[in-house]
Design a protein around this motif. Structure first.
Motif, mmCIF file in Angstrom:
data_model
loop_
_atom_site.group_PDB
_atom_site.id
_atom_site.type_symbol
_atom_site.label_atom_id
_atom_site.label_comp_id
_atom_site.label_asym_id
_atom_site.label_seq_id
_atom_site.Cartn_x
_atom_site.Cartn_y
_atom_site.Cartn_z
ATOM 1 N N CYS A 222 0.051 -8.952 -8.483
ATOM 2 C CA CYS A 222 1.420 -8.590 -8.839
ATOM 3 C C CYS A 222 1.803 -9.230 -10.167
ATOM 4 O O CYS A 222 1.390 -10.371 -10.458
ATOM 5 C CB CYS A 222 2.385 -9.043 -7.743
ATOM 6 S SG CYS A 222 4.104 -8.566 -8.028
ATOM 7 N N VAL A 303 7.708 -1.626 -7.931
ATOM 8 C CA VAL A 303 8.686 -2.050 -6.922
ATOM 9 C C VAL A 303 9.897 -2.624 -7.644
ATOM 10 O O VAL A 303 9.766 -3.557 -8.448
ATOM 11 C CB VAL A 303 8.096 -3.108 -5.966
ATOM 12 C CG1 VAL A 303 9.115 -3.466 -4.885
ATOM 13 C CG2 VAL A 303 6.802 -2.603 -5.343
ATOM 14 N N GLY A 307 13.622 -3.898 -3.863
ATOM 15 C CA GLY A 307 12.543 -3.666 -2.906
ATOM 16 C C GLY A 307 12.144 -2.226 -2.695
ATOM 17 O O GLY A 307 11.368 -1.924 -1.790
ATOM 18 N N GLU A 308 12.623 -1.324 -3.528
ATOM 19 C CA GLU A 308 12.281 0.087 -3.369
ATOM 20 C C GLU A 308 11.068 0.439 -4.225
ATOM 21 O O GLU A 308 10.998 0.072 -5.405
ATOM 22 C CB GLU A 308 13.458 0.969 -3.771
ATOM 23 C CG GLU A 308 13.202 2.450 -3.570
ATOM 24 C CD GLU A 308 14.375 3.306 -4.012
ATOM 25 O OE1 GLU A 308 14.245 4.538 -3.991
ATOM 26 O OE2 GLU A 308 15.418 2.725 -4.376
ATOM 27 N N VAL A 309 10.089 1.144 -3.630
ATOM 28 C CA VAL A 309 8.926 1.625 -4.384
ATOM 29 C C VAL A 309 9.361 2.887 -5.119
ATOM 30 O O VAL A 309 9.547 3.946 -4.517
ATOM 31 C CB VAL A 309 7.734 1.911 -3.456
ATOM 32 C CG1 VAL A 309 6.553 2.436 -4.256
ATOM 33 C CG2 VAL A 309 7.334 0.655 -2.687
ATOM 34 N N TYR A 312 4.344 5.440 -7.672
ATOM 35 C CA TYR A 312 3.014 4.978 -7.242
ATOM 36 C C TYR A 312 1.959 5.960 -7.737
ATOM 37 O O TYR A 312 2.264 7.119 -8.078
ATOM 38 C CB TYR A 312 2.945 4.846 -5.720
ATOM 39 C CG TYR A 312 3.076 6.159 -4.983
ATOM 40 C CD1 TYR A 312 1.978 7.007 -4.796
ATOM 41 C CD2 TYR A 312 4.309 6.572 -4.472
ATOM 42 C CE1 TYR A 312 2.109 8.215 -4.134
ATOM 43 C CE2 TYR A 312 4.444 7.773 -3.798
ATOM 44 C CZ TYR A 312 3.341 8.590 -3.636
ATOM 45 O OH TYR A 312 3.463 9.792 -2.993
ATOM 46 N N VAL A 358 7.873 -10.327 -5.002
ATOM 47 C CA VAL A 358 7.922 -8.918 -4.588
ATOM 48 C C VAL A 358 8.001 -8.815 -3.068
ATOM 49 O O VAL A 358 8.629 -7.898 -2.529
ATOM 50 C CB VAL A 358 6.702 -8.146 -5.149
ATOM 51 C CG1 VAL A 358 5.431 -8.443 -4.368
ATOM 52 C CG2 VAL A 358 6.975 -6.642 -5.136
ATOM 53 N N LEU A 362 10.723 -6.687 -0.961
ATOM 54 C CA LEU A 362 10.340 -5.719 0.065
ATOM 55 C C LEU A 362 10.950 -6.086 1.417
ATOM 56 O O LEU A 362 11.342 -5.205 2.194
ATOM 57 C CB LEU A 362 8.810 -5.659 0.182
ATOM 58 C CG LEU A 362 8.066 -5.027 -1.000
ATOM 59 C CD1 LEU A 362 6.565 -5.274 -0.874
ATOM 60 C CD2 LEU A 362 8.356 -3.532 -1.088
ATOM 61 N N ALA A 410 3.637 -1.197 2.281
ATOM 62 C CA ALA A 410 4.025 -0.403 1.107
ATOM 63 C C ALA A 410 2.918 0.570 0.723
ATOM 64 O O ALA A 410 3.177 1.745 0.421
ATOM 65 C CB ALA A 410 4.355 -1.332 -0.055
#
Length: 773
Positions: A222, A303, A307-309, A312, A358, A362, A410
């Motif tokens: 990360c 992210v 905490g929202e992805v 990707y 992170v 999350l 995730a």
């Protein structure tokens, strides 16, 4: 005249009616009777011991429903044996009165197996053997067999595992073709393996696993990430989850794939693993060992700070793990970045801190999503060199465990979204909420405890999480959380996406463990096919598998022979993987139960404090505080009182005394009996406290602790029994007094009669000559 054959019992409109016929699999019982588990998913049919004398557990039968009992349950008669279960049986070879026989380890078999003198091979009495039936049982004779394998003595190290893998049909030997294919695989990566892959060997990905882990599925990395300006600006992290690329080595239709599909999962026992893949793959080529170049599939995520992805992508890569961390090591570094653990890995500490950042983001999103997060106590069995339990300790979860868990969740969600968005068939991990029946049972239970919070008719995960949070400080919190868990259905693999209730995800799958789970391997193949703009289809040979067994309370699984299109094939594969997952769990629990029984044999007669973990109509299950072992206090051990089981309140209540035993009760028990064959530990109640019998009940709105403090001091079991007897004597005396007051003449006649009887007994005693000593 009515045609009874076509008459349907009102309680079983969906099953066979009276005199109707049904086919299914026999599930035996150690007491001799059995139940037919119908193929069509209808109600189980009871078969008496007389009906099961000519059949054995696992046989497929055709049965006619002959009657219904008072509760509407069907009872049947065996019409035909459709198929005998063909597999060796495991048991102990015994010599009784000159006759050799084998007592099956699986008590559901119901009958001992006779062994001719020339059929014992080189086995000796008392040894554990595998037996092949030569003559099935009949109405007038026992089954006959011969010894085909001698496993060893019952006390040999690891014998409980050898028994379990055979008892539950766990495949534990790879085929010669699989071993030959595995031997031909290269020892290291070749240049051809690196084609069309992103080179991430310079990225400091690390693995974080338990101290005893040998195969490493996943590596993580990360870093902070910012992009854009103004309203479109992004502020957060870039999270990389690299998963071992097993699909590069295990191809459809090859022996490796056939064996992996048959197993469907690795099976974990204390001190031993039955792997899904040969060791050369599971611990070698596919394992993300430190400082070794490895092929992987990467889920690359952005992210946000909440905490929202937000984005990707998936791509194949080659990586090199920069370190192998343990959970405890990472927790120590996060707790003290200037400590000795951090000093050893100074260059990687900033990346671990970013991972922790992170994770916290999350985790906050998980709370907003309303996902269920129960804090349950998991235990770890520590064995000695001989495979026996040395101690049982609670498995503590720290931030390192949760960090990896959130990263894997995730990645799994991204995989499910990628497949669902592209409308491709795959296996989803589906977890459905409570059925209407279980929801009503849970509501009644919560109401009986005086808990004001309830669940709606169409509950959301957030409601369960709110209940868990509101009751976490209660003395019976663990039991309440267990009831919340039991109210929900079991997670399964299926080709139809129905979301994951517990995690509050609209779509979820398993992507992160292809070394030990076959569904993850299939998901990798689907993602690779989508990246190449192709379609991943299932091999038709995958349908050549036995039908998964029907589970109580569930619809019948799909029949492999009926899978005519791609969607139905995925359903068959999902049912197969789900069934094998349950089989692995049952085998692991069986071994743990045997080890705990063997461990408790050394504690016979000792007393321990414990907590009532479950209440049934036949007694109390108690978990010991110090040893984390569960046993049964049978209802006959609760004293001279008649107890009624209250299913709503989950408690036993004495009719005369009003004594209650509920989940969460604090008791003192003595280990009275250990049954190794039955995997059962029996306790005897030594002492209990009134305030512990129903710890969750409140009186007039007062806190439970204050109510309990006002109750009398605890009594021993002997004192409680004497109280019951005294109460009986008091009742009898009061009845006599009432009779004397209302009917003085009748009372005088009864008193005179009793006095005359006593005088006659004394006269007879004096006239009887004594024997000379």
């Amino acid at each position: 005249m009515k045609n009874l054959k076509n008459t349907t019992h009102p309680s079983h409109a969906d099953g066979a009616g009276l005199l109707g016929e049904v086919e299914g699999t026999l599930q035996g019982h150690r007491d001799g009777h059995g139940f037919l588990i119908p193929d069509n998913g209808s109600a189980d049919v009871y078969l008496s011991s007389q009906e099961t004398h000519a059949v054995m557990h696992g046989d497929r039968l055709r049965v006619r429903v002959m009657r219904f009992d008072k509760r509407g349950r069907p009872e049947g008669k065996v019409l035909e044996i459709l198929e005998r279960k063909k597999r060796p049986l495991i048991g102990r070879l015994l010599l009784e009165s000159g006759v050799w026989l084998v007592a099956p380890e699986d008590r559901r078999m119901g009958q001992d197996i006779l062994i001719p003198k020339n059929g014992i091979a080189n086995a000796t009495a008392g040894q554990v053997v595998a037996v092949e039936l030569t003559e099935p049982p009949s109405l007038y004779s026992q089954p006959v067999g011969r010894v085909v394998e001698v496993l060893g003595e019952i006390d040999d190290p690891g014998m409980e595992i050898e028994i379990a893998v055979r008892k539950y049909d766990v495949p534990h030997r790879f085929s010669p073709e699989t071993l030959a294919q595995s031997a031909k695989l290269p020892e290291k990566l070749r240049a051809v393996d690196l084609k069309h892959r992103i080179d991430l060997r310079d990225v400091p990905l690390v693995t974080i696993d338990g101290e005893d882990a040998r195969d490493f599925d996943d590596a993580v990395y990360c870093e902070p990430f910012k992009q854009g300006r103004g309203k479109k600006a992004f502020d957060g992290w870039r999270l990389l989850v690299a998963i071992a690329d097993v699909s590069h080595y295990v191809k459809p239709g090859e022996p490796l794939d056939a064996d992996a599909y048959e197993r469907a999962t690795s099976v974990y026992f204390p001190r031993r693993v039955i792997p899904m893949l040969p060791e050369k793959l599971s611990n070698g080529l596919c394992s993300l060992n430190p400082y070794e170049d490895r092929l992987s599939m990467v889920c690359d995520m952005l992210v946000s700070t909440d905490g929202e992805v937000t984005a990707y992508q998936f791509y194949p890569a080659v990586i090199s793990s920069h370190a192998r961390f343990t959970y405890n090591e990472v927790a120590a570094i996060l707790g003290n970045t200037h400590g000795p653990e951090a000093a050893k890995r100074r260059e990687l500490v900033p990346h671990l801190l970013h991972l922790h950042e992170v994770y916290r983001a999350l985790l906050s999103e998980r709370g907003r999503r309303g996902a269920i997060d129960f804090e349950t106590t998991e235990t770890q069995i520590v064995c000695d060199d001989n495979g026996r339990i040395e101690k049982i300790v609670p498995r503590t979860r720290n931030d390192a465990h949760r960090l990896i868990e959130e990263a894997m969740l995730a990645a799994n969600v991204c995989a499910a979204d990628f497949i669902h968005t592209n409308k491709h068939h795959a296996l989803f991990r589906v977890h459905e909420g409570p059925t209407p029946e279980k929801r009503q049972t849970l509501q009644n239970y919560l109401r009986s405890l005086g808990i004001s919070l309830g669940i709606s008719d169409d509950p959301a995960p957030r409601e369960f999480q709110q209940l868990a949070a509101a009751t976490k400080d209660r003395p019976d919190a663990q039991q309440i959380h267990q009831m919340l868990l039991r109210s929900m259905q079991q997670a399964i693999y299926t080709g139809t996406n129905s979301g994951h209730f517990g995690l509050a995800y609209p779509a979820y799958t398993h992507f992160t463990s292809p070394i030990r789970r076959y569904p993850d391997l299939l998901v990798h193949r689907v993602i690779k096919a989508l990246l190449a703009a192709k379609k991943c289809t299932l091999d038709a040979s995958k349908m050549n598998v036995p039908q998964a067994p029907k589970r109580p309370g569930r619809a019948a699984p799909p029949n492999p022979a009926d899978a005519r299109n791609e969607a139905e094939r995925w359903e068959v594969v999902g049912a197969h993987c789900s069934a094998n997952e349950r089989r692995a769990d049952e085998a692991s629990r069986d071994v743990e139960a045997w080890l705990k029984c063997r461990y408790m044999r050394d504690h016979l007669g000792e007393e321990f404090a414990g907590t009532v973990s479950a209440v049934t109509s036949f007694g109390l299950f108690v978990q010991l505080d110090a040893l984390y072992v569960e046993g049964l206090v049978h209802i006959t051990e609760l004293g001279g009182e008649y107890y009624r089981f209250d299913e709503v309140r989950q408690e036993l209540r004495g009719e005369r005394t009003g004594i209650r035993y509920a989940t969460g009760a604090r008791v003192q028990v003595q280990v009275s009996r250990v049954d190794l064959d039955g995997r059962r530990i029996d306790f005897r109640l030594v002492r209990e406290t009134d305030e512990a019998r129903a710890p969750s009940r409140a009186v007039a709105g007062k806190p439970v602790a204050k109510v309990a403090a006002k109750k009398r001091a605890p009594k021993t079991a002997v004192e409680a029994l004497e109280d019951v007897r005294q109460a009986d004597r008091d009742v009898k005396q009061s009845r006599k007094a009432v009779v004397a007051a209302l009917h003085p003449v009748k009372a005088a006649q009864q008193a005179a009669k009793r006095a005359a009887g006593k005088a006659a007994k004394k006269t007879a005693a004096k006239s009887t000559p004594r024997k000379r000593r």
